[in-house]
Design a protein around this motif. Structure first.
Motif, short mmCIF file in Angstrom:
data_model
loop_
_atom_site.label_atom_id
_atom_site.label_comp_id
_atom_site.label_asym_id
_atom_site.label_seq_id
_atom_site.Cartn_x
_atom_site.Cartn_y
_atom_site.Cartn_z
N UNK A 151 0.83 -1.22 0.00
CA UNK A 151 0.00 0.00 0.00
C UNK A 151 0.86 1.26 0.00
N UNK A 152 2.19 1.09 -0.24
CA UNK A 152 3.06 2.28 -0.37
C UNK A 152 3.86 2.14 -1.66
N UNK A 153 4.35 3.26 -2.15
CA UNK A 153 5.18 3.23 -3.36
C UNK A 153 6.44 2.40 -3.06
N UNK A 154 7.00 2.58 -1.88
CA UNK A 154 8.20 1.85 -1.47
C UNK A 154 7.93 0.34 -1.48
N UNK A 155 6.78 -0.06 -0.95
CA UNK A 155 6.44 -1.48 -0.93
C UNK A 155 6.24 -2.02 -2.34
N UNK A 156 5.60 -1.21 -3.21
CA UNK A 156 5.43 -1.61 -4.61
C UNK A 156 6.80 -1.77 -5.28
N UNK A 157 7.69 -0.79 -5.01
CA UNK A 157 9.04 -0.84 -5.59
C UNK A 157 9.78 -2.11 -5.16
N UNK A 158 9.71 -2.41 -3.89
CA UNK A 158 10.47 -3.55 -3.35
C UNK A 158 9.92 -4.87 -3.91
N UNK A 159 8.58 -4.96 -4.01
CA UNK A 159 8.00 -6.21 -4.51
C UNK A 159 8.37 -6.42 -5.97
N UNK A 160 8.32 -5.35 -6.76
CA UNK A 160 8.66 -5.47 -8.19
C UNK A 160 10.14 -5.81 -8.36
N UNK A 161 10.99 -5.18 -7.54
CA UNK A 161 12.44 -5.46 -7.67
C UNK A 161 12.77 -6.89 -7.28
N UNK A 162 11.99 -7.48 -6.38
CA UNK A 162 12.17 -8.92 -6.08
C UNK A 162 11.96 -9.73 -7.36
N UNK A 163 10.93 -9.36 -8.13
CA UNK A 163 10.66 -10.09 -9.38
C UNK A 163 11.74 -9.81 -10.43
N UNK A 164 12.22 -8.55 -10.46
CA UNK A 164 13.31 -8.22 -11.39
C UNK A 164 14.54 -9.09 -11.09
N UNK A 165 14.84 -9.22 -9.79
CA UNK A 165 16.01 -10.03 -9.41
C UNK A 165 15.84 -11.48 -9.80
N UNK A 166 14.61 -11.99 -9.62
CA UNK A 166 14.32 -13.38 -10.00
C UNK A 166 14.47 -13.56 -11.51
N UNK A 167 14.00 -12.54 -12.25
CA UNK A 167 14.13 -12.60 -13.72
C UNK A 167 15.60 -12.62 -14.13
N UNK A 168 16.38 -11.72 -13.58
CA UNK A 168 17.81 -11.68 -13.96
C UNK A 168 18.53 -12.95 -13.57
#
Ligand code: AKB
Length: 340
Positions: A151-168
């Motif tokens: 429910x925060x931009x920071x939380x959205x950022x962190x969740x998406x970056x987890x997926x980015x890391x998994x992708x890389x």
């Protein structure tokens, strides 16, 4: 020949400081720091070099890529949850675009070196989003797959970056003839609130606990911006660093996931205040609720389940709440303020 180094972004930040302290103490002397501002002497004396600049600056990253051979990246640069709510677009640029650039640097390095680059990413309990206090209480300790509705931009950022890391790590350019799987060894921890004896937080919503004890130690008044019953998980900075080093040292084959919860204790703000008063009887603390910041805390879990971290890489906090005070916070904070 490029010098082999370990790169720490956000090196002058709270966790960056703690990492430099611990890695240097462990005899690691090839640390390169990056930060927007000139780090303090403590960091400068323990790093090979400190590069002043923005992780979004492609020229800076190209210079690092050309000059160094990177063994591992600890990507700590970020805008935390409260500050990100005032500047959501900038937060996205730093927290997401910055992380994407560092992941790309890691991939470029791994491909040119022909061996994996370890990448540590500090995620957060901010990736979780409970709809209301009833759900928060019913849910209790969340596991990694629960309530991932930030429910925060920071939380959205962190969740998406987890997926980015998994992708890389596992799917990078999967249509290419070149197989890049495993070249970026992405590992992340969802940190709870962290309490450092040596530094003060900046721009977080969990800051009320470290701010409370540091104000008491300085003999200053403090208005705690959450209710006395506000409850989220916390840990000491020394345990946070212990966890980073434990995860990064784990053999890749032992890890069943790329993102892990960890926790140590979860006092309410009022319970933490009672503990502070045990050591600082004259602590002058009021509870003056900031409803907006409180609503963020109410959306975060009252606790998290860290069984996977315990099973995969032997995670175990050293400090429960009592030991956090007696073995870390009080001794270290007293020496900090007695010398100043
Ligand atoms: C914050 O409060 O934003 C951070 C966090 C809990 O990730 N300390």
């Amino acid at each position: 020949m490029r010098k082999s180094i370990i790169l720490i972004t956000g090196v002058n930040g709270e966790i960056g400081h703690g990492l430099v302290r611990s890695l240097y103490k462990a005899g690691i002397t090839n640390l390169i720091g990056v930060d927007l501002n000139l780090p303090d002497e403590f960091v400068q004396e323990r790093t090979l070099d400190c590069l002043i600049g923005n992780i979004l600056d492609q020229n800076l990253l190209e210079r690092i890529n050309a000059q160094y051979e990177i063994e591992a990246i600890y990507h700590m640069a970020a805008l935390l949850s409260t500050r990100a709510e005032f500047s959501p677009v900038i937060a996205h640029e730093v927290n997401v675009d910055g992380t994407l650039k560092l992941l790309d640097l890691a991939m470029e390095q791994a491909q040119s070196r022909g061996k994996p680059v370890k990448f540590f990413f500090p995620s957060s309990i901010a990736v979780y989003g409970l709809p209301d206090l009833k759900a928060k209480t019913l849910a209790g300790a969340l596991s990694e797959d629960d309530y991932r509705y930030p429910q925060t931009m920071y939380g959205c950022n962190k969740l998406y970056c987890e997926s980015l890391g998994d992708y890389y790590s596992h799917y990078f350019k999967r249509l290419s003839a070149r197989d890049s799987r495993g070249l970026v060894d992405f590992r992340a921890i969802r940190f709870p609130g962290i309490i450092s004896a040596h530094t003060l937080p900046a721009g977080g919503t969990s800051d009320y606990v470290p701010e409370m004890i540091h104000a008491a130690a300085r003999g200053e008044h403090y208005d705690c911006f959450v209710r006395e019953d506000a409850t989220i998980p916390f840990m000491t900075m020394s345990d946070a660093i212990l966890a980073i080093e434990g995860l990064m040292a784990a053999p890749q084959e032992a890890l069943t996931q790329t993102v892990y919860n960890i926790r140590a204790f979860n006092p309410s703000a009022g319970e933490f205040f009672v503990k502070v008063k045990e050591y600082y009887q004259k602590a002058d603390i009021n509870f003056v609720i900031n409803d907006n910041r409180q609503s963020i805390i109410d959306s975060w879990p009252e606790d998290v389940n860290d069984d996977r971290a315990r099973e995969d890489w032997g995670w175990e906090a050293i400090h429960d709440l009592d030991k956090a005070f007696s073995e870390y916070l009080i001794p270290e904070i007293r020496s900090r303020y007695e010398h100043n």
